[in-house]
Design an enzyme around this catalytic site. Sequence first.
Site, PDB file in Angstrom:
ATOM      1  N   SER A  99       0.857  -1.194   0.121  1.00  0.00           N
ATOM      2  CA  SER A  99       0.123   0.043  -0.062  1.00  0.00           C
ATOM      3  C   SER A  99       0.875   1.197   0.116  1.00  0.00           C
ATOM      4  CB  SER A  99      -0.891   0.123   1.171  1.00  0.00           C
ATOM      5  OG  SER A  99      -1.331   1.273   1.309  1.00  0.00           O
TER       6      SER A  99
ATOM      7  N   TYR B 261      -0.489   0.048  10.751  1.00  0.00           N
ATOM      8  CA  TYR B 261      -0.946  -0.443   9.264  1.00  0.00           C
ATOM      9  C   TYR B 261       0.215  -0.264   8.607  1.00  0.00           C
ATOM     10  CZ  TYR B 261      -3.391  -0.868   4.930  1.00  0.00           C
ATOM     11  OH  TYR B 261      -3.629  -1.219   3.763  1.00  0.00           O
TER      12      TYR B 261
END
Length: 281
Positions: free
Chosen positions: A130, A156
């Site tokens: 990501s 994350y």
Amino acid sequence: MTSAIVTGGASGIGFETARGLVAAGIDVTLAVRDLDSGRRAAAELGGGVEVARLDLADLATVRAFAAKWDRPLDILVDNAGIMALPELTRTGDGWELQFATNHVGHAALTLGLHDALAAAGAARVVVVASAAHLMSPVHFDDIHFERRPYDPWEAYAQSKTANILFAVGAAERWKGDGITVNAVHPGGIMTNLQRHLDEAALAFVGAKDEHGNTLAVPPGWKTPQQGASTSLLVATGPVDVTGRYFADDREVPVGPELAAYAADPALADRLWEVTGRMLAA
């Protein structure tokens, strides 16, 4: 027959990735935590799609899945993930859940399937990372928030940095095995990944309009089908590199879209060592 495994293939980007692979005539296995959801997805996909249980946060299921795989594997798409858990959550091993799921579980799966990938002769591993990796390197001195305050997005982000570093490390180690390993950023997509975001967080990432309505495809975001495009390119397209990072159907160099710390071979080696210790514990 070409074979592929897609983790988290029951919904979102994983489902659309599986759909693209099925359309290309590839035998697909959906590796999912919820078998009922997986079976519904397989029925919709058709084409003899198989379903098997895999809980990335439970290494026993990861090892069982890999041990049962008894044929060459051409494509592995490490797609499943969780994002921005509002509270610090640990696995039974004491590991922060996002790092354990997004990185460690996938690392264990990919390592466990190495021989099957090598047997295919020209296998491809796609690690779904990501652009969120830009928010944080891996904090090797405190990966699991044992001393520093927990932050959902930092947790994350470091797990996504780990995804890219794992691709760098695996690519170097497996380049003689006929296995390419690349990481991809699919783009912003509204999927089950956002299930842990509250109203304020959804507004923060631009997923709500000025009236507070959640948008199916916020401005600048993609549909799940569009998000699967880069994964499919790296899995099946004319890509002959390894250890690289892709976004928007193109290879991305270190710069504004790829942090240097996510492509650093020395940090990839360090992650490989840390991950190996975790898996051996």
